[in-house]
Design an enzyme around this catalytic site. Structure first.
Site, short mmCIF file in Angstrom:
data_model
loop_
_atom_site.label_atom_id
_atom_site.label_comp_id
_atom_site.label_asym_id
_atom_site.label_seq_id
_atom_site.Cartn_x
_atom_site.Cartn_y
_atom_site.Cartn_z
N LYS A 36 11.43 -3.14 65.30
CA LYS A 36 12.40 -3.51 64.27
C LYS A 36 13.31 -4.62 64.78
O LYS A 36 13.77 -4.57 65.93
CB LYS A 36 13.22 -2.27 63.88
CG LYS A 36 14.22 -2.49 62.76
CD LYS A 36 14.89 -1.17 62.39
CE LYS A 36 15.88 -1.31 61.25
NZ LYS A 36 16.46 -0.01 60.85
N SER A 113 16.29 1.24 56.29
CA SER A 113 16.22 -0.18 56.60
C SER A 113 15.04 -0.55 57.49
O SER A 113 14.79 -1.71 57.74
CB SER A 113 17.52 -0.60 57.29
OG SER A 113 17.68 0.10 58.52
N SER A 137 17.15 5.77 57.79
CA SER A 137 16.31 4.57 57.80
C SER A 137 14.96 4.72 58.48
O SER A 137 14.16 3.79 58.46
CB SER A 137 17.07 3.41 58.45
OG SER A 137 18.16 3.04 57.63
#
Length: 399
Positions: A36, A113, A137
């Site tokens: 990420k 996210s 997330s």
């Protein structure tokens, strides 16, 4: 050939692309992963889902320790995965860089996210992917994309070299398509073997969490619940939040917003970033949290932590839907997105407030889209969840 040349899901970042080979041989030999784009890579800038963040921050001096450990265990990083702007949303729709495709339900959001990481795993582009979980997330995208996801105990995995959202809730989590891969990664990040023999586990059924689930989700997950009871014994119904889970969400929201502003307020004031519409509205709310409200909610959180610690004493797990429904459709009107977010957070806030580990398993299908079933364990009992994931062969999803 780069992963960017074979990424039909827009899971990987073009603007911060970097690949890294393993630094040693180890238990993750031969595996590939996505990272990420909130985790630092030495010599490269971290995007954090925001062009203004990318513009105003220098290249990282060192790797995030999570990355260092994975490379030393033999895994190969193929690229940085998309995140929502400032990691501050749950749908996966980034106003600047676009929305990764949900491979399991292309007409629906992937969840955020950690949207790119979930998309990359669900689409088979990598063996596993690293995300983060503050308010949900990892857990929400895992449910939406039909993969396994783990949010660990708060503080269990070091977050040096990771862009923070709200440090009092931030964790590093990860995704895999099967429980064995999830545990394999966990053994490296926890630096401990995952047990193969389980203790006698007590299962609690979170009645108030199930009451917030849609009827279709509850029906779809019912065979998996029955399967778990057949494996572990009959679940005992409990009410998690006597005062209501929506009340717990209020505690989480106030404390998260206060921590976000403490963390990013100075940067927002000095750099005046151009946020996407929904993130801009949230940062406006974040900047206006009252100190008296924070003090009140801090006391309430301590009471919630004590209740959860008492409920999950020993080898006890809480069984509940990960989120109330399948992934929402793409490009919902803003007011509908807010409503979906708040419904999800009423469930997702439980582990966040308690600092507890939560496992989401893909165990149901509603209208052709996945829904996840979750287990929450006591503080520090992450390995128990990973062991359970491998033991509990998923029941046939209901359609």
């Amino acid at each position: 050939m780069s992963i960017l040349d074979r990424d039909p899901y827009h899971a990987f970042c073009r603007h911060t692309h970097v690949e890294l080979s393993p630094t040693a041989a180890g238990p993750l030999d031969g595996l590939t992963f996505g990272l990420k784009d909130i985790f630092d890579v030495a010599g490269h800038r971290t995007g954090f889902g925001s062009p203004d963040w990318l513009r105003t921050h220098p290249p990282a001096p060192t790797h995030a320790s999570v990355l260092t450990r994975l490379l030393a265990a033999g895994a190969r990083m193929v690229g940085k995965t998309h995140t929502e702007e400032m990691a501050f949303s749950l749908t996966g729709e980034n106003a600047h860089y676009g929305t990764p495709v949900n491979p399991a339900a292309p007409d629906r959001v992937p969840g955020g996210s950690s949207s790119g990481s979930a998309s990359a795993v669900a689409g088979g582009l990598v063996d596993f992917a690293i995300g983060s979980d503050t308010g949900g997330s990892v857990r929400a995208p895992a449910s939406f994309c039909g993969v396994y996801g783990l949010r660990p105990t708060h503080g269990r995995i070091a977050l040096d070299g990771v862009c923070p959202l709200a440090p009092i809730f931030d964790t590093c989590g990860w995704f895999a398509r099967d429980a064995q891969m999830l545990a394999r990664v966990g053994s490296v990040l926890f630096d401990t073997p995952i047990p193969t023999e389980l203790p006698r586990v007590r299962v609690l059924l979170a009645s108030d969490a199930w009451a917030l689930s849609t009827a279709e989700t509850t029906a779809a997950l019912a065979p998996a619940v029955q399967h778990i009871e057949n494996q572990l014994g009959r679940a005992t119904p409990v009410t998690i939040a006597p005062e209501g889970l929506s009340s717990w969400f209020d505690v989480f929201r106030v404390l998260q917003y206060d921590d976000i502003w403490r963390t990013h307020g100075e940067w927002v004031r000095s750099c005046t970033p151009t946020f996407g519409p929904q993130v801009a509205a949230r940062f406006d709310a974040v900047s206006r949290v009252a100190p008296d409200e924070v003090r009140t909610m801090t006391v309430r959180r301590a009471e919630i932590v004590a209740r959860l610690d008492a409920l999950l004493d020993g080898d006890t797990v809480l069984l509940m839907p990960t989120v109330p429904d399948v992934a929402p459709k793409l490009a919902l009107p803003p007011q509908e997105t807010v409503a979906v977010r708040e419904r999800m957070l009423a469930l997702l806030c439980v582990a966040g407030l308690g600092g507890l580990p939560q496992l989401s398993m893909p165990m149901g299908i509603v209208h052709g889209a996945p829904v996840g079933l979750s287990l929450i364990a006591g503080r520090g009992r992450d390995a128990l969840l990973l062991a359970l994931a491998q033991t509990l062969t998923p029941a046939q999803p209901a359609g």
